[in-house]
Structures are given as C-alpha cells and as structure tokens.
Scaffold this motif. Structure first.
Motif, PDB file in Angstrom:
ATOM      1  N   ARG A  55      -0.018 -11.298 -13.892  1.00 55.99           N
ATOM      2  CA  ARG A  55      -1.180 -12.160 -13.916  1.00 55.99           C
ATOM      3  C   ARG A  55      -2.416 -11.431 -14.418  1.00 55.99           C
ATOM      4  O   ARG A  55      -3.447 -11.998 -14.662  1.00 55.99           O
ATOM      5  N   ARG A  61      -2.334   1.084 -10.360  1.00 58.32           N
ATOM      6  CA  ARG A  61      -3.048   0.040 -11.052  1.00 58.32           C
ATOM      7  C   ARG A  61      -3.427   0.448 -12.468  1.00 58.32           C
ATOM      8  O   ARG A  61      -3.995  -0.317 -13.196  1.00 58.32           O
ATOM      9  N   ARG A 105       6.936 -10.954  -8.944  1.00 53.62           N
ATOM     10  CA  ARG A 105       5.743 -10.623  -9.711  1.00 53.62           C
ATOM     11  C   ARG A 105       5.999  -9.504 -10.703  1.00 53.62           C
ATOM     12  O   ARG A 105       5.073  -8.998 -11.330  1.00 53.62           O
ATOM     13  N   LEU A 133       7.078  -6.532  -9.862  1.00 52.95           N
ATOM     14  CA  LEU A 133       6.747  -5.229  -9.283  1.00 52.95           C
ATOM     15  C   LEU A 133       8.002  -4.558  -8.773  1.00 52.95           C
ATOM     16  O   LEU A 133       8.850  -5.183  -8.144  1.00 52.95           O
ATOM     17  N   TYR A 187      -3.998   0.427   3.227  1.00 50.55           N
ATOM     18  CA  TYR A 187      -5.232   0.923   3.840  1.00 50.55           C
ATOM     19  C   TYR A 187      -5.088   0.930   5.364  1.00 50.55           C
ATOM     20  O   TYR A 187      -5.262   1.958   6.013  1.00 50.55           O
ATOM     21  N   GLU A 216      -1.615  -2.095  -2.411  1.00 51.32           N
ATOM     22  CA  GLU A 216      -2.887  -1.387  -2.425  1.00 51.32           C
ATOM     23  C   GLU A 216      -3.751  -1.775  -1.238  1.00 51.32           C
ATOM     24  O   GLU A 216      -4.339  -0.931  -0.582  1.00 51.32           O
ATOM     25  N   ARG A 217      -3.793  -3.061  -0.969  1.00 45.25           N
ATOM     26  CA  ARG A 217      -4.628  -3.474   0.143  1.00 45.25           C
ATOM     27  C   ARG A 217      -3.961  -3.162   1.480  1.00 45.25           C
ATOM     28  O   ARG A 217      -4.606  -2.731   2.416  1.00 45.25           O
ATOM     29  N   TYR A 220      -7.220  -6.030   8.768  1.00 42.39           N
ATOM     30  CA  TYR A 220      -7.294  -5.343   7.482  1.00 42.39           C
ATOM     31  C   TYR A 220      -7.636  -3.873   7.660  1.00 42.39           C
ATOM     32  O   TYR A 220      -7.421  -3.054   6.789  1.00 42.39           O
ATOM     33  N   ASP A 254       1.072  -6.145 -13.196  1.00 44.49           N
ATOM     34  CA  ASP A 254       0.951  -7.487 -12.635  1.00 44.49           C
ATOM     35  C   ASP A 254       0.890  -8.458 -13.796  1.00 44.49           C
ATOM     36  O   ASP A 254       0.000  -8.388 -14.610  1.00 44.49           O
ATOM     37  N   ASN A 308       1.656  -6.398  -2.372  1.00 44.21           N
ATOM     38  CA  ASN A 308       0.215  -6.167  -2.337  1.00 44.21           C
ATOM     39  C   ASN A 308      -0.083  -4.841  -1.645  1.00 44.21           C
ATOM     40  O   ASN A 308      -0.843  -4.761  -0.696  1.00 44.21           O
TER      41      ASN A 308
END
Lengths: 332, 77
Positions: free
Chosen positions: A329, A272, A143, A145, A118, A114-115, A75, A327, A112
C-alpha cells in the motif's frame, strides 16, 4: 480473586502459575486469550478503577492449570491512561490482589511490527520471562510481508511463536511453551542511551533500589520510564527544528529525530527502508556545529534526557535478516 | 513547505517535522509512531472534517483535527 494463590492449605497445587497477556489494542490479544482459556473466564475490575480484569484458566495436558490474565491493551507502559497504568503495575507486581506474573505472553501484530515492538521491548526490559506470540501472520502474509521469526527470536532473546490465533494456528506450540516451568528471563537491556542519560538512569535506578519497591530486574526499565515521563518538559525548552524561529515559551517542541538503537544494531538492515526519508540521527551522529539539541539555559533537563532518546524500536534498528517486505500500500 | 497536518488534502503526504502539543499529547503521538522524519499520508476526513484518518508506516491512525493541527509536516510535492 486472592484465595487461589494464598492459603490453599495442603492440597495438590500450592499456587497456580500466573501468565499475563500483554499487547497493543487490536493485536488479537483477546483472541489468544480465548484460544488459551476457552470459556473458563471470569471478568471483574481492578480494585478502584474501571479497568476490566479478565482472568481465565488454561488446563495443560497433564491436568495442571495455569491462570491467564488478559491485561488491558496498551501502546506503551508510559502509563498515561488507567489501562496502561494497570498493565505496568501488574507487571511490576504492584496491584494488591494480583501477584506479579510468572510469565508474560506478548501478543504482537506481525503485520504491524514497528508499532507493536515498542510495547514489547518496554515489557521485555521489565525482566519477566516472556514469550512473543507473533500473531496475525496471515494478515502479514496477505500484505506481502515476510517476518523472520527465528531472527526476531535471536534479536529479542525470548521465544517467538508465529500464530494465526483466529484460526488456532500455533496455539498448541504456545501452550507448550507456557507449560514449561523454566523459561529464561529476557536478556538485560542491550541498548545504551547517551552517556548522560545512562548516568541519569543509574542515578534513578539506585534511588529506586533504595526504596525496595521495584523488582531488581525491572529497576532500570522503571528508571527509564520515569525519566521518560519526567523528562518530557525538556522537550519544551529547546530545539525549534528547521524553520522554527526562536524558541517559544511553551507548547513547542520538535518531533523526535532520534531513537537510539543498541549500538550493535544501529544502521543495519531495515524494516521500512529509505533512510533518506528517515533522517534519524543518534546523539553521536549529530554534527556538533549548529546542534539543534544543545541545551539552553540551565535548570532544565539536559536535552539528552528527552524521552524520544528512548525510542529505539524502529526499522533501522532491525538487524539484517529480519525481513519485512515492502508494504504494497505504500506508494513512492 | 511546512504546513500543519490538518491542512493536507486526502492523498497528500507530509514528513513530520515538529509536534506542538503539550507533553502528554506529544508523547502519545510519538508513541503512536509520529516521529520526526516519518511519512504520513492523509487518507480521508470524516464528514465534518474531524477526525482525520492517516496512514503512518504500516498502519492507519485516526486523529482529531485538534491533534492533527499540532503536527507540522513538510509537504511532499
């Protein structure tokens, strides 16, 4: 594992190019690895650690082969875990039996961003030529996007290849790019931290240069990484944050509120949305009165050395045009 | 109202305010996206209340209860 790069006396290929695959866990990195190398893989361990080392061969249409190294999923490069340590060491060329890669393919989960960005930006800051493999575009689409790969490419300064690795979509294009012998290095770090931090970065970078152990293009990134690790205790020193009462001796710290963005990117566009619910203020935007980050006491790192200052990959930093829709969700 | 993330019920949302963990854990949580101002939704608890599944931004995250206890959030009504 070494024989292939060294020695190899007179014959055809002097040394094979080495391409490293880096990415978060679950970004589809292994799927990309398999798609590139087929079954021509070998698995071992890095010397002295129980971290798996996966190597494969990619054969290009002209018959030349390129070695592909599947780095452990990570990560970040902050290197708290053996896997992250290995990933970092390989990228800096510090692993004894593994030469520094000629190229990094960063596998990024497009659903995903944003994560995933990094790690990606941390790796780009290390200065190796890189390609972003923007994977899982089908999931992203599912999703709702829309990821603007061209804009991402402009923003990051390296080629971006949209992929659906599980279906083989985009793999040929990726191979084509890998095959190019001359790929540009990523642009030099485009963001600036607060002035005190920049000063610290330069100081540490100078010290690193004197050691001669870190490749020049990675010196600043490594300095930042070290400050990030070393500077963490300062999180304990100050800043209670709202409702925090007096500072506690240990174990108390605020969650970061600021992720400095490159100046030219700050405050534009959004991944976001809803800045109201994201009260992020850079150092310069903080009100001078009642500044919760004012240093207390001496001896501690100035609060500006806090690692969260380096967290810059977030939605508010994405330039206009990098659209990641709502998103479905996400409520509210 | 400021509560610990581990006190939220499934479905409830909190805004991250502080992390009271040691350096290594805090850095890791931050790297996982738990930054101040971030909205976190508790999705569910495992049968014995541990671990806890969260929704942060566009992804899910599972934390041990012990880790979730270090995170202070402002509860959304």
């Amino acid at each position: 594992m070494n024989q292939r790069r060294r020695g190899a006396p007179t014959t055809k290929q002097v040394s094979k190019r080495l391409v490293a695959l880096a990415g978060n866990p679950n970004s589809g990195k292994t799927t990309v690895f398999n798609a590139l190398t087929g079954l021509r893989q070998k698995v071992g361990n890095y010397a002295g650690v129980t971290v798996e080392k996966k190597l494969g061969l990619l054969t290009l249409p002209d018959g030349t082969t390129i070695e592909i190294l599947d780095l452990p999923g990570a990560y970040s490069l902050t290197a708290r875990s053996p896997e992250e340590q290995i990933a970092r060491n390989v990228l800096l060329g510090e692993v004894p039996d593994t030469p520094r890669p000629d190229l990094v393919v960063l596998v990024v989960d497009g659903s995903n961003l944003e994560r995933n960005l990094y790690l990606a930006t941390q790796v780009l800051d290390m200065g190796l030529p890189a390609i972003i493999a923007l994977n899982m575009m089908d999931v992203a689409q599912g999703r709702g996007l829309q990821v603007d790969a061209a804009q991402l490419e402009r923003w990051l300064g390296v080629p971006v290849v949209p992929l659906i690795a599980s279906k083989g979509v985009g793999i040929d294009r990726l191979k084509e790019l890998i095959a190019r012998s001359e790929l540009p290095r990523p642009p030099a770090r485009r963001w600036k931290a607060a002035p005190e931090v920049e000063e610290a970065i330069q100081t540490v970078a100078q010290a690193l240069r004197r050691t001669g152990t870190v490749p020049e293009e990675a010196v600043e990134a490594e300095a930042i990484r070290l400050i990030g690790l070393e500077g963490t205790p300062s999180l304990l020193q100050e800043r209670g944050g709202p409702g925090a009462g007096p500072s506690r001796p240990t174990g108390t710290g605020a969650a970061p509120s600021c992720r400095p963005l490159p100046g030219h990117l700050r405050g534009r566009g959004s991944l976001r949305v809803d800045p109201k619910s994201h009260p992020r203020s850079g150092p310069s935007e903080r009100s001078p009165a009642g500044d919760p980050e004012r240093p207390r006491g001496s001896g501690a790192h100035p609060p500006s050395l806090r690692p969260d200052r380096f967290y810059r990959v977030d939605g508010a930093g994405l330039p206009d045009g990098l659209h990641v829709g709502d998103d479905p969700r996400r409520l509210d | 109202m400021m509560v610990r993330l581990s006190e939220l019920r499934p479905g409830q949302v909190g805004i991250v305010q502080r992390i009271e963990a040691d350096d290594a854990l805090r850095l890791r949580l931050m790297e996982m996206g738990l930054l101040r101002g971030e909205r976190v939704r508790v999705l569910k608890y495992a049968p014995l209340g541990d671990p806890i599944e969260l929704e942060v931004g566009l992804y899910h995250l599972s934390l041990r209860r012990r880790e979730a206890e270090t995170i202070l959030v402002e509860m959304e009504p």
